[in-house]
Design an enzyme around this catalytic site. Structure first.
Site, PDB file in Angstrom:
ATOM      1  CB  CYS A  43      -6.620  -4.528  -3.382  1.00  0.00           C
ATOM      2  SG  CYS A  43      -8.052  -3.781  -1.875  1.00  0.00           S
ATOM      3  CG  ASN A  49      -2.132  -1.015   1.062  1.00  0.00           C
ATOM      4  OD1 ASN A  49      -2.941  -1.234  -0.059  1.00  0.00           O
ATOM      5  ND2 ASN A  49      -2.641  -1.588   2.115  1.00  0.00           N
ATOM      6  CE1 TYR A  85      -7.930   0.686   3.908  1.00  0.00           C
ATOM      7  CE2 TYR A  85      -9.380  -0.545   2.552  1.00  0.00           C
ATOM      8  CZ  TYR A  85      -9.007  -0.258   3.133  1.00  0.00           C
ATOM      9  OH  TYR A  85      -8.201  -1.684   3.999  1.00  0.00           O
TER      10      TYR A  85
END
Length: 434
Positions: free
Chosen positions: A165, A145, A249
């Site tokens: 991901c 990340n 997120y």
């Protein structure tokens, strides 16, 4: 087949090794090289990895080293799972932004920007060794990340790379459970940027064929909408209005002030992970442990091994199937440059990974994706070239910052917290002081 893992001393690694052991027919590995600079983690993680292979009867050999060249030489593929500065740096990323009334998070916002600045130069250095010493057609699979920025850095430098991901595969598993089907029976209309995505369609195949069940999920009378809202920690009305399921997120954008208040009164995620890692490393040191410990589920990265094996076996097996990955835009989102990295379904072959066409995004999604993409491009420029002005401009451009005085404050905090990881700051700080 030789596979190298850069950052192989991560406590994540036994999750990966467990998948390699279980799915050996799908991905037949002869040599697995775990590369890490930390001698303690090399010994503990490498030891349990070797025992796991032996216990599973896997015929492959595991090598553990701090020599990147040895690790990547003649490799068919290389995985990156780095954390520059470790959990201590993550803890800083999750705290110093609070001083400017901004969320602290390791991939989103100012903290995620700091992680990009620390990470991109190191990844590019290691990628240059992959290009030089691995097989000519070797791929880099990036799980480091912020995946979107790191993957674009790799692609811009001319590397054969794709970003990975676990958000999409997590949603796939959750929807499969909701509709009581196998995960392979679920196909997602997954769109956006890394850690800024929505599920706009959930296609389930059963005895009657394939159908989009998203409308069923969004019906309040079934209870599925409330369950989905709870799982992503956002209001059910938001999901209903967007007619899409946002990644959790997006909570950092849609509920920023709520999240900030929560963070100010709770331990950081880094502190929780550090505690989990201590328990994991103690387990890894126990020579009777021959399988991944239950504590690993608390570490994060659910379904990481399945996602990694899917993409690696698709590339190396030239399968031509479709997976959700981080790839060049190449016209998929017409409002973004072709070279930007997006997260969408893509067809995977050994020669290329190509995004599939997607329906146009709604205006609110276009606006947020465009804003974050603009920040990402400035962030990568700062990570590659350095300089306080570049950092300030990228900070100002982030939609969670936006104000000049706040960006100035956050830039000072970032540079102070990361001075040891950003060599260019030292000479510049001397110049500013004098």
């Amino acid at each position: 087949m030789k596979l190298a893992v850069i950052g192989g001393g991560s406590t994540y690694t036994p999750e990966l090794v467990d998948g390699f052991a279980r799915l050996r027919d799908q991905l037949p590995i002869d040599e697995l090289w775990l590369v890490d600079p930390d001698p303690v983690r090399r010994e503990l993680v490498g030891g349990v990895a070797k025992r796991m292979f032996a216990h599973a009867g896997h015929p492959g050999t595991i090598h553990v080293t701090d020599d990147v060249v040895a690790g990547v030489s003649d490799a068919d593929a290389v995985m990156f799972q780095l954390r520059i500065g470790g959990q201590a740096a993550r803890h800083q990323d999750e705290t110093w932004p609070h001083d400017a009334c901004c969320i602290g998070q390791e991939t989103t916002g100012p903290g995620g920007f700091a992680k990009a600045l620390r990470t991109v130069p190191v990844v590019l250095e290691y990628a240059s060794l992959v290009k030089r010493y691995a097989k000519p057609d070797a791929w880099i699979v990036d799980f480091t990340n912020p995946v979107g920025i790191v993957t674009r850095a790799l692609l811009e430098a001319g590397h054969r790379a794709v970003g990975l991901c676990n958000v999409a595969i997590g949603f796939q598993r959750r929807f499969a459970k909701e509709f009581d089907v196998a995960p392979s029976a679920v196909r997602l209309d997954h769109v956006g940027l890394n850690h800024l995505t929505w599920e706009r369609g959930v296609h389930v195949t059963d005895g009657s064929g394939e159908r989009d069940v998203l409308s069923d999920l969004l019906r309040a009378d079934t209870g599925a909408l409330d369950r989905m809202a709870e799982s992503v920690h956002m209001p059910a009305d938001l999901i209903r209005l967007q007619h899409a399921v946002p990644s959790y997120y997006l909570r950092y954008f849609y509920s920023h002030d709520v999240v900030l208040e929560e963070q100010l009164h709770a331990p950081t995620r880094a502190e929780a992970v550090m505690e989990t890692e201590r328990a994991l490393l103690a387990k890894y040191a126990d020579e009777s442990v021959v399988a991944k410990p239950a504590e690993l589920e608390q570490r994060g990265g659910a379904y990481y091994s399945e996602a990694a094996i899917d993409v690696l076996s698709s590339i190396l097996g030239d399968r031509g199937d479709v997976q959700v990955l981080n790839v060049r835009n190449d016209g998929t989102f017409p409002f973004l440059p072709d070279d930007h990295v997006i997260e969408v379904p893509a067809r995977v072959t050994r020669a290329a990974i190509t995004p599939l066409p997607v329906a146009p995004l709604d205006a609110d999604m276009v606006g947020l994706v465009s804003h974050v993409a603009g920040y990402e491009r400035l962030a990568l420029d700062a990570a590659v070239h350095g300089g306080r002005d570049r950092v300030l401009r990228a900070m100002w451009a982030h939609p969670l910052v936006g104000q000049v005085d706040k960006a100035e404050r956050l830039t000072d905090l970032l540079l102070a917290a990361n001075a040891e990881h950003l060599p260019w700051t030292r000479s510049e700080q001397l110049t500013w002081a004098g």
